[in-house]
Design a protein around this motif. Structure first.
Motif, PDB file in Angstrom:
ATOM      1  N   GLY A 172       0.783  -1.222   0.000  1.00  0.00           N
ATOM      2  CA  GLY A 172       0.000   0.000   0.000  1.00  0.00           C
ATOM      3  C   GLY A 172       0.811   1.266   0.000  1.00  0.00           C
ATOM      4  N   ASP A 173       2.109   1.186   0.227  1.00  0.00           N
ATOM      5  CA  ASP A 173       2.913   2.386   0.369  1.00  0.00           C
ATOM      6  C   ASP A 173       3.834   2.635  -0.815  1.00  0.00           C
ATOM      7  OD1 ASP A 173       1.830   3.168   2.691  1.00  0.00           O
ATOM      8  OD2 ASP A 173       3.454   2.518   3.987  1.00  0.00           O
ATOM      9  N   GLY A 174       3.568   2.053  -1.939  1.00  0.00           N
ATOM     10  CA  GLY A 174       4.362   2.342  -3.118  1.00  0.00           C
ATOM     11  C   GLY A 174       5.209   1.176  -3.582  1.00  0.00           C
ATOM     12  N   TYR A 175       4.582   0.088  -3.969  1.00  0.00           N
ATOM     13  CA  TYR A 175       5.326  -1.075  -4.435  1.00  0.00           C
ATOM     14  C   TYR A 175       6.008  -0.771  -5.756  1.00  0.00           C
ATOM     15  CZ  TYR A 175       6.267  -5.578  -6.588  1.00  0.00           C
ATOM     16  OH  TYR A 175       6.881  -6.633  -7.222  1.00  0.00           O
ATOM     17  N   GLY A 176       7.208  -1.355  -5.929  1.00  0.00           N
ATOM     18  CA  GLY A 176       7.911  -1.213  -7.195  1.00  0.00           C
ATOM     19  C   GLY A 176       9.414  -1.191  -7.058  1.00  0.00           C
ATOM     20  N   HIS A 177       9.935  -0.881  -5.867  1.00  0.00           N
ATOM     21  CA  HIS A 177      11.377  -0.811  -5.703  1.00  0.00           C
ATOM     22  C   HIS A 177      12.041  -2.146  -6.013  1.00  0.00           C
ATOM     23  CE1 HIS A 177      15.125   0.781  -3.937  1.00  0.00           C
ATOM     24  NE2 HIS A 177      15.284  -0.448  -3.463  1.00  0.00           N
ATOM     25  N   GLU A 178      11.418  -3.233  -5.600  1.00  0.00           N
ATOM     26  CA  GLU A 178      12.014  -4.558  -5.786  1.00  0.00           C
ATOM     27  C   GLU A 178      11.559  -5.247  -7.068  1.00  0.00           C
ATOM     28  OE1 GLU A 178      14.294  -5.640  -3.836  1.00  0.00           O
ATOM     29  OE2 GLU A 178      14.159  -4.008  -2.389  1.00  0.00           O
ATOM     30  N   TRP A 179      10.699  -4.588  -7.836  1.00  0.00           N
ATOM     31  CA  TRP A 179      10.179  -5.252  -9.037  1.00  0.00           C
ATOM     32  C   TRP A 179      11.286  -5.449 -10.062  1.00  0.00           C
ATOM     33  CZ3 TRP A 179       9.379  -3.704 -14.250  1.00  0.00           C
ATOM     34  CH2 TRP A 179       8.594  -4.564 -15.004  1.00  0.00           C
ATOM     35  N   VAL A 180      11.337  -6.637 -10.644  1.00  0.00           N
ATOM     36  CA  VAL A 180      12.357  -6.980 -11.637  1.00  0.00           C
ATOM     37  C   VAL A 180      11.682  -7.080 -12.999  1.00  0.00           C
ATOM     38  CG1 VAL A 180      14.065  -8.681 -12.382  1.00  0.00           C
ATOM     39  CG2 VAL A 180      13.729  -8.232  -9.927  1.00  0.00           C
ATOM     40  N   ASP A 181      12.175  -6.353 -13.961  1.00  0.00           N
ATOM     41  CA  ASP A 181      11.656  -6.391 -15.325  1.00  0.00           C
ATOM     42  C   ASP A 181      12.058  -7.726 -15.956  1.00  0.00           C
ATOM     43  OD1 ASP A 181      10.973  -6.061 -17.990  1.00  0.00           O
ATOM     44  OD2 ASP A 181      11.540  -3.927 -18.009  1.00  0.00           O
ATOM     45  N   PRO A 182      11.085  -8.573 -16.309  1.00  0.00           N
ATOM     46  CA  PRO A 182      11.430  -9.898 -16.857  1.00  0.00           C
ATOM     47  C   PRO A 182      12.162  -9.800 -18.186  1.00  0.00           C
ATOM     48  CG  PRO A 182       9.083  -9.461 -17.098  1.00  0.00           C
ATOM     49  CD  PRO A 182       9.627  -8.372 -16.261  1.00  0.00           C
ATOM     50  N   ARG A 183      12.050  -8.671 -18.860  1.00  0.00           N
ATOM     51  CA  ARG A 183      12.713  -8.525 -20.160  1.00  0.00           C
ATOM     52  C   ARG A 183      14.199  -8.221 -20.020  1.00  0.00           C
ATOM     53  NH1 ARG A 183       8.789  -3.843 -22.198  1.00  0.00           N
ATOM     54  NH2 ARG A 183       9.541  -3.127 -20.159  1.00  0.00           N
ATOM     55  N   THR A 184      14.576  -7.539 -18.930  1.00  0.00           N
ATOM     56  CA  THR A 184      15.981  -7.125 -18.773  1.00  0.00           C
ATOM     57  C   THR A 184      16.640  -7.724 -17.541  1.00  0.00           C
ATOM     58  OG1 THR A 184      15.360  -5.142 -17.521  1.00  0.00           O
ATOM     59  CG2 THR A 184      15.477  -4.947 -19.930  1.00  0.00           C
ATOM     60  N   GLY A 185      15.821  -8.225 -16.596  1.00  0.00           N
ATOM     61  CA  GLY A 185      16.379  -8.745 -15.357  1.00  0.00           C
ATOM     62  C   GLY A 185      16.866  -7.660 -14.418  1.00  0.00           C
ATOM     63  N   GLN A 186      16.477  -6.421 -14.658  1.00  0.00           N
ATOM     64  CA  GLN A 186      16.910  -5.303 -13.826  1.00  0.00           C
ATOM     65  C   GLN A 186      15.745  -4.737 -13.022  1.00  0.00           C
ATOM     66  OE1 GLN A 186      18.703  -2.500 -16.514  1.00  0.00           O
ATOM     67  NE2 GLN A 186      20.547  -3.741 -16.838  1.00  0.00           N
ATOM     68  N   ARG A 187      16.091  -3.925 -12.029  1.00  0.00           N
ATOM     69  CA  ARG A 187      15.077  -3.265 -11.207  1.00  0.00           C
ATOM     70  C   ARG A 187      15.082  -1.769 -11.562  1.00  0.00           C
ATOM     71  NH1 ARG A 187      16.285  -4.700  -5.085  1.00  0.00           N
ATOM     72  NH2 ARG A 187      18.276  -3.784  -5.715  1.00  0.00           N
ATOM     73  N   PRO A 188      14.297  -1.386 -12.532  1.00  0.00           N
ATOM     74  CA  PRO A 188      14.379  -0.014 -13.046  1.00  0.00           C
ATOM     75  C   PRO A 188      13.940   1.052 -12.049  1.00  0.00           C
ATOM     76  CG  PRO A 188      12.483  -1.140 -13.978  1.00  0.00           C
ATOM     77  CD  PRO A 188      13.278  -2.182 -13.254  1.00  0.00           C
ATOM     78  N   PHE A 189      13.024   0.706 -11.138  1.00  0.00           N
ATOM     79  CA  PHE A 189      12.461   1.738 -10.263  1.00  0.00           C
ATOM     80  C   PHE A 189      13.239   1.895  -8.951  1.00  0.00           C
ATOM     81  CE2 PHE A 189       8.638  -0.238 -12.433  1.00  0.00           C
ATOM     82  CZ  PHE A 189       8.753   0.578 -13.544  1.00  0.00           C
ATOM     83  N   SER A 190      14.361   1.182  -8.827  1.00  0.00           N
ATOM     84  CA  SER A 190      15.232   1.366  -7.670  1.00  0.00           C
ATOM     85  C   SER A 190      16.386   2.322  -7.986  1.00  0.00           C
ATOM     86  CB  SER A 190      15.799   0.016  -7.212  1.00  0.00           C
ATOM     87  OG  SER A 190      16.613  -0.558  -8.239  1.00  0.00           O
TER      88      SER A 190
END
Length: 430
Positions: A269-287
């Motif tokens: 609820g507080d802003g998910y996305g820091h740990e999200w990994v882009d399956p296309r690149t394997g990177q975490r763009p929002f960190s």
């Protein structure tokens, strides 16, 4: 854009702000009070303490090192230093026929008198009041957006029409004071900007903010991204949560992107996305902190936009009062040296008991004047100098020429001059 506080150009800069958003009258009043109390007032306190210790020190020193008339007058008959008394002290101690006090004591006494003399000026120089400046960033339409209206960008729903929103709908973090990270650019303390290293975004929609539409959308978007990811990569039906029920959406999932999102321990609820990994690149763009963004007037701003299009403008009739960091540190260091030196001198004096010989107190005031008068009457008579028929400057020349500036011994020293530890012996004038 930031300026280091240790550069010479920052010597007079007010980079420690003690009071903000003041009217001119209030800022001027604070500055005057500081000059009177912090400058002149503290100088008087330093003078009183210094002369008290100097008199003790000279009383002990005069048992083996006679003081000249001018030195005795400067220390015992004056309550605060002046340019003339400081000059007399230096002149008699450095050009006289005898050394009046030990060299270390002399250097410290002269340095202290000079420090007390310049302290009001130093105190006034280190403070000041300047016009409050606020930072603005230019929007695409030419409007100037104040930094305080900026809020951190969380998400952008590019196909927002699918959930009754507009396209490229911007969702902020709804963080009170979220502009503070960039506000430093327009502040005189902008040199600390690199030290911040980013802004904490670990603030959820709480209190009154929780009832806002933006916070509801942020919570819904955060939960949706946690389930289906970003960029519309989930090619199946999805459920969009709202406070009034869930809405089923046909494939693909919503095309949602994000700016920089802080690590909030995977809080949905507080802003998910820091740990999200882009399956296309394997990177975490929002960190990546380089993606940090702000929003205002339905427009987003990156750090590059802020640096390229920001400006500072003074606010009418608003002032801030503060101090110069460099000058404040210089004053603190000098005061520290003064305190240490005074303690050492006081310890040295008390170790030999300044009141030895039954004196009720260390010489000062009328008693000091009588002591000087007795010494002068006796020595001038023995030297054949007639003070009553000479002008003051002629008398001074006679004293310097015939009796080497005169000599006053401490009465507690007795008739015989005894070498005492801590005060090297010096020959008495014949």
């Amino acid at each position: 854009m930031s300026k280091g506080p240790w550069k010479t150009s920052q010597f007079f800069a007010i980079n420690i702000v003690a009071a903000r958003s003041l009217s001119f009258s209030v800022a001027k009043f604070i500055d005057v009070v500081w000059d009177v109390i912090g400058g002149r007032g503290f100088a008087v306190v330093m003078a009183v303490l210094s002369f008290k210790v100097f008199r003790q020190y000279l009383t002990v020193s005069m048992r083996s090192h006679p003081a000249t008339y001018q030195v005795f007058r400067a220390i015992y008959l004056e309550s605060e230093p002046s340019i003339v008394s400081t000059y007399r002290l230096v002149k008699d101690c450095t050009t006289g026929r005898r050394r009046v006090v030990p060299a270390t004591g002399l250097v410290f006494m002269v340095a202290t008198l000079v420090f007390v003399l310049i302290f009001p000026t130093l105190s006034g120089s280190m403070t000041g009041y300047i016009n409050v400046s606020r930072g603005f960033v230019q929007a695409s339409g030419g409007d100037m957006v104040p930094f305080e209206s900026l809020d951190f960008v969380a998400y952008v729903i590019h196909d927002g029409w699918r959930v009754n929103l507009t396209g490229n709908y911007i969702i902020s973090l709804s963080v009170e004071g979220g502009h503070e990270y960039m506000q430093k650019i327009g502040d005189s303390s902008s040199w600390i900007l690199p030290l911040l290293g980013g802004a904490s975004m670990q603030v959820g929609c709480r209190g009154e903010k929780s009832r806002s539409l933006n916070c509801q959308l942020k919570n819904s978007t955060s939960h949706y991204a946690w389930q289906y990811g970003f960029y519309g990569l989930h090619n199946e039906t999805s459920v969009w949560p709202t406070d009034h029920g869930n809405v089923t959406l046909a494939a693909p999932s919503l095309n949602i992107s994000a700016f920089y999102l802080d690590d909030v321990s995977s809080s949905i609820g507080d802003g998910y996305g820091h740990e999200w990994v882009d399956p296309r690149t394997g990177q975490r763009p929002f960190s990546d902190e380089g993606r940090i963004g702000w929003t205002a007037a339905n427009q987003t701003f990156t750090m590059e936009d802020i640096v390229a299009n920001s400006t500072c403008q003074p606010v009418q009739n608003q002032y801030q009062w503060g101090l110069s960091l460099i000058q404040l540190l210089i004053a603190i260091i000098l005061q520290g040296i003064w305190i240490i030196g005074l303690c050492v001198m006081s310890y040295t004096s008390n170790k030999h008991d300044p009141l030895e010989g039954g004196q009720p107190e260390v010489l000062r005031g009328w008693r000091a004047l009588l002591t000087l008068a007795e010494a002068m009457n006796m020595e001038l008579a023995c030297s054949g100098i007639e003070p009553h028929v000479l002008k003051d400057d002629e008398l001074q020349r006679q004293i310097d020429r015939h009796i080497g500036g005169g000599q006053v011994y401490s009465k507690s020293g007795g008739n015989d001059v005894v070498e005492r530890r801590g005060f090297p012996n010096a020959g008495r004038a014949e």
